[in-house]
Structure formats: structure tokens, C-alpha cells
Design an enzyme around this catalytic site. Structure first.
Site, mmCIF file in Angstrom:
data_model
loop_
_atom_site.group_PDB
_atom_site.id
_atom_site.type_symbol
_atom_site.label_atom_id
_atom_site.label_comp_id
_atom_site.label_asym_id
_atom_site.label_seq_id
_atom_site.Cartn_x
_atom_site.Cartn_y
_atom_site.Cartn_z
ATOM 1 N N ARG A 101 -56.806 -19.717 -22.719
ATOM 2 C CA ARG A 101 -57.231 -18.653 -21.788
ATOM 3 C C ARG A 101 -58.697 -18.885 -21.456
ATOM 4 O O ARG A 101 -59.541 -18.874 -22.357
ATOM 5 C CB ARG A 101 -57.033 -17.269 -22.418
ATOM 6 C CG ARG A 101 -57.750 -16.167 -21.647
ATOM 7 C CD ARG A 101 -57.325 -14.791 -22.056
ATOM 8 N NE ARG A 101 -55.975 -14.509 -21.602
ATOM 9 C CZ ARG A 101 -55.433 -13.285 -21.555
ATOM 10 N NH1 ARG A 101 -56.142 -12.237 -21.931
ATOM 11 N NH2 ARG A 101 -54.205 -13.118 -21.129
ATOM 12 N N HIS A 128 -52.054 -16.684 -13.764
ATOM 13 C CA HIS A 128 -51.571 -16.228 -15.081
ATOM 14 C C HIS A 128 -50.069 -16.556 -15.163
ATOM 15 O O HIS A 128 -49.224 -15.663 -15.181
ATOM 16 C CB HIS A 128 -51.830 -14.729 -15.223
ATOM 17 C CG HIS A 128 -51.744 -14.207 -16.626
ATOM 18 N ND1 HIS A 128 -51.445 -15.000 -17.724
ATOM 19 C CD2 HIS A 128 -51.916 -12.948 -17.124
ATOM 20 C CE1 HIS A 128 -51.440 -14.261 -18.810
ATOM 21 N NE2 HIS A 128 -51.718 -13.010 -18.481
ATOM 22 N N GLN A 131 -47.608 -14.924 -17.803
ATOM 23 C CA GLN A 131 -47.246 -13.539 -17.484
ATOM 24 C C GLN A 131 -46.119 -13.506 -16.462
ATOM 25 O O GLN A 131 -45.205 -12.682 -16.539
ATOM 26 C CB GLN A 131 -48.478 -12.808 -16.929
ATOM 27 C CG GLN A 131 -48.226 -11.359 -16.595
ATOM 28 C CD GLN A 131 -48.032 -10.494 -17.815
ATOM 29 O OE1 GLN A 131 -48.829 -10.540 -18.740
ATOM 30 N NE2 GLN A 131 -46.975 -9.699 -17.841
ATOM 31 N N ASP A 224 -52.255 -4.431 -10.732
ATOM 32 C CA ASP A 224 -53.033 -4.992 -11.840
ATOM 33 C C ASP A 224 -54.405 -4.331 -11.784
ATOM 34 O O ASP A 224 -54.764 -3.721 -10.762
ATOM 35 C CB ASP A 224 -53.138 -6.522 -11.660
ATOM 36 C CG ASP A 224 -53.924 -7.201 -12.775
ATOM 37 O OD1 ASP A 224 -53.992 -6.643 -13.888
ATOM 38 O OD2 ASP A 224 -54.472 -8.302 -12.538
ATOM 39 N N CYS A 264 -48.922 -6.058 -15.727
ATOM 40 C CA CYS A 264 -49.112 -6.997 -16.849
ATOM 41 C C CYS A 264 -49.781 -6.339 -18.044
ATOM 42 O O CYS A 264 -49.645 -6.820 -19.166
ATOM 43 C CB CYS A 264 -49.895 -8.223 -16.384
ATOM 44 S SG CYS A 264 -51.606 -7.874 -15.917
ATOM 45 N N ARG A 292 -43.136 -11.288 -22.897
ATOM 46 C CA ARG A 292 -44.098 -12.379 -23.052
ATOM 47 C C ARG A 292 -43.635 -13.298 -24.193
ATOM 48 O O ARG A 292 -43.724 -14.510 -24.105
ATOM 49 C CB ARG A 292 -45.494 -11.817 -23.374
ATOM 50 C CG ARG A 292 -46.140 -11.027 -22.251
ATOM 51 C CD ARG A 292 -46.492 -11.890 -21.065
ATOM 52 N NE ARG A 292 -47.377 -12.990 -21.401
ATOM 53 C CZ ARG A 292 -48.703 -12.912 -21.507
ATOM 54 N NH1 ARG A 292 -49.309 -11.769 -21.265
ATOM 55 N NH2 ARG A 292 -49.435 -13.973 -21.809
HETATM 56 N N1 NVA Z 1 -56.282 -9.690 -13.767
HETATM 57 C C1 NVA Z 1 -56.504 -9.342 -15.150
HETATM 58 C C2 NVA Z 1 -55.280 -9.655 -15.968
HETATM 59 C C3 NVA Z 1 -55.393 -9.276 -17.428
HETATM 60 C C4 NVA Z 1 -54.182 -9.655 -18.222
HETATM 61 C C5 NVA Z 1 -57.731 -10.066 -15.677
HETATM 62 O O1 NVA Z 1 -57.891 -11.258 -15.399
HETATM 63 O O2 NVA Z 1 -58.533 -9.423 -16.368
HETATM 64 N N1 CP Z 2 -51.144 -9.201 -19.914
HETATM 65 C C1 CP Z 2 -51.993 -9.877 -20.712
HETATM 66 O O1 CP Z 2 -52.207 -11.090 -20.580
HETATM 67 O O2 CP Z 2 -52.540 -9.106 -21.688
HETATM 68 P P1 CP Z 2 -53.700 -9.527 -22.700
HETATM 69 O O3 CP Z 2 -54.968 -9.650 -21.889
HETATM 70 O O4 CP Z 2 -53.745 -8.405 -23.702
HETATM 71 O O5 CP Z 2 -53.325 -10.836 -23.328
#
Ligand code: NVA
Ligand code: CP
Length: 309
Positions: A101, A128, A131, A224, A264, A292
Site C-alpha cells: 500500500r 485499489h 477492493q 467513497d 469500501c 476482502r
Molecule cells: N480513497 C480512499 C480509500 C480508502 C480505503 C483513500 O485512498 O484514502
Molecule cells: N477499504 C480499505 O482498504 O480499508 P483499509 O484502509 O482499512 O485497509
């Protein structure tokens, strides 16, 4: 040949369907596959915060008979002292796969180019894809065949989630609508990639600024956070600009009467979605969060099967 999942269109429509089929099998019989027996280790690296991704990869790798190695970038040499490709060359001698990540998509590309083990994007600024495998699995469970369904995403059309819905949704043959202000429309190269894929599958990608038009008849309603990780300084501007794209009980009445709501998570209740929706009868967000686990296990099994000897 070693395969990676860096963005949603790295999978062909047939490959995406194969992974979703396997995820459903693994969900029915959770401990049936020991692809990581040994135990083999999978490195799971986080430059950004996480609850779901961290837990589902750790639990999923253990379910498959493997050992998860969770690394925080802050306590490692990656993210300053050592390049992604040098890190990959160290890790590949010891681990079966690398899950990461991070911020820039280019870091993932460099990591994947520098290694013979599969690299998985566990969220970048751009996409992502893990997801989306969980989301498509959830939609399939609740709505049946994905092909031909209409999915509307409301909010930040430039977010990783909007981009991933565009690519993965059309790969599944869905009609994807992104509802956002023009200044928050998805990146042009992502829309072009989605258009190319849609031509193969019969799906479509449509950008809309009118949230009512976008909601009309949708089978799946999605949003989101308006403030993705890394965008915190823009919070006030985003609340001002995206306020008209909140998913409310009224949005759900404009969508198809059997529409489902997905997110998500984590959700900023009262901002991108009202609590009445996320806690309401059309919401399937807790199934989505569980999926997930099953989707990523299927992905790891599929990638390990393709890995170079
Ligand atoms: N768009 C959000 C998704 C979190 C799972 C982010 O990148 O923070
Ligand atoms: N949806 C998702 O990726 O959640 P986290 O940021 O908690 O991993």
C-alpha cells in the site's frame, strides 16, 4: 510468467471472472486451499494506514497455510533510504509475494519490474484493485451476473476508488457512471483505458455532473471518502465542492428499487453518505468488508499458480 496486480485492467475479463469464481469457492470452504503451505511468507507493506487490508491479508495468508510479514514503511529502509527495486531484490529471495500500500503508482511499477515474485497493489493514489475484487464478489452475491448492471459512483472521480470502478467495472461488462463535479472527473488516460476495455466486454463508462441523472435506475450505488489519504490539506475545499454528491436516502429512491449500496470503508458518516443509507436495508458494506478476505485469498492463489519457477 510471473503476474502482478498493479491496476484493475491488468486482469483480462476471463481472468477477473476466474478469480471471482475461486473466491466464491474459498468462501464456501475457507481452509480448503493451502497454496502457501511451508509456511511460505508474504510481505505486506504499508506506507499508509489500514484496518481492512492489513487484517484481511494477514488472516488470508494464514488461512492459506502461509505466514504474513507486516511491514510499516516508517520502520523500514523503503520510503527514503532504499529504492523499490532494490527492496524487491532483497525480498524476493525470501518471500512468495509482495503486497504494498503506497502513494505513487510508479513505485509499484518499479517494484514489479525489479522482481520475479508477484507484486499486489494494496491501494495507491491511483487504484485499489484488491477492493474491487471484493466489491465485484459482493455485487455478484447480491445481484447475480455482473454483465449489464449499472453502477454509479458518487463523489471524487479522481480517487483511487473511482478509477478502479471505471476499469474493473467495465472489465466485468458493467455500465459504470461516475458522478462528480467537472473538476473532479476521472483522469483522461483512465477513462480511455476503460473505454478500450468496454469495447471488448459490452460495458460502458459515462461521466456525469448531475447526481440525479447519475442515480436514475442504478443497480449499485457507491461512494467513497471525499478526503483520501494524502489529500487531508484539501479537506475544506472538498467538503464544499463535493457536498452535492452525498449519498442520501433520496439518492436510494432514485436508484433502482432493488439497488444495493456499497462503500469500501472507512466512511465519513454525514459527509459522503448518510448513516440512514450505510445502516439501511440496501447496504451490504459488511459483506463487502468480509469479502476482502475471500477475494484476496483467491488472488494470491491465482498469482502463485502463475509464478515463475
Ligand atoms: N480513497 C480512499 C480509500 C480508502 C480505503 C483513500 O485512498 O484514502
Ligand atoms: N477499504 C480499505 O482498504 O480499508 P483499509 O484502509 O482499512 O485497509
Amino acid at each position: 510468467m510471473t503476474r502482478h496486480l498493479l491496476r484493475d485492467d491488468d486482469l483480462t475479463p476471463a481472468e477477473q471472472a476466474e478469480i471471482l469464481d475461486l473466491a466464491l469457492e474459498l468462501k464456501k470452504d475457507r481452509w480448503s486451499n493451502k497454496a502457501l503451505a511451508g509456511p511460505q511468507t508474504v510481505a505486506v507493506i504499508f506506507d499508509k494506514s489500514s484496518t481492512r487490508t492489513r487484517v484481511s491479508f494477514a488472516v488470508g495468508i494464514a488461512d492459506l497455510g502461509g505466514s504474513p510479514l507486516i511491514i510499516s514503511t516508517a520502520n523500514s529502509q523503503l520510503g527514503g533510504k532504499e529504492t523499490p527495486s532494490d527492496t524487491a531484490r532483497v525480498l524476493e529471495r525470501q518471500v512468495a509475494a509482495i503486497v504494498w500500500r503506497t502513494y505513487a503508482q510508479s513505485g509499484l511499477e518499479e517494484m514489479a519490474a525489479g522482481t520475479r515474485v508477484p507484486v499486489v497493489n494494496a491501494l495507491s493514489d491511483d487504484f485499489h484493485p484488491c477492493q474491487l475484487l471484493a466489491d465485484l464478489l459482493t455485487i455478484r452475491e447480491h445481484k447475480g451476473d455482473l454483465k449489464g448492471l449499472t453502477l454509479t459512483f458518487f463523489g471524487d472521480g479522481q480517487s483511487n476508488m473511482a478509477h478502479s470502478y471505471a476499469l474493473a467495472g467495465v472489465t466485468a461488462g458493467m455500465h459504470v457512471r461516475i458522478a462528480s463535479p467537472a473538476d473532479y472527473a476521472p483522469r483522461a488516460d483512465v477513462v480511455e483505458a476503460a473505454d478500450r476495455r468496454a469495447a471488448e466486454t459490452g460495458g460502458s463508462i459515462t461521466l456525469l455532473t448531475d447526481p440525479v441523472e447519475a442515480a436514475a435506475g442504478a443497480d449499485v450505488v457507491v461512494t467513497d471518502t471525499w478526503v483520501s489519504m494524502g489529500k487531508e490539506e484539501e479537506k475544506l475545499a472538498r467538503i464544499r465542492d463535493l457536498g452535492g454528491y452525498k449519498v442520501t436516502p433520496e439518492t436510494m429512491t432514485i436508484a433502482d428499487s432493488e439497488a444495493i449500496f456499497i462503500h469500501c470503508l472507512p466512511a465519513d458518516r454525514g459527509y459522503e453518505v448518510d448513516s440512514e443509507v450505510i445502516d439501511g436495508p440496501q447496504s451490504v458494506v459488511w459483506d463487502e468488508a468480509e469479502n476482502r478476505l475471500h477475494a484476496q485469498k483467491a488472488l494470491l492463489v491465482w498469482l502463485l499458480d502463475k509464478k515463475d519457477a
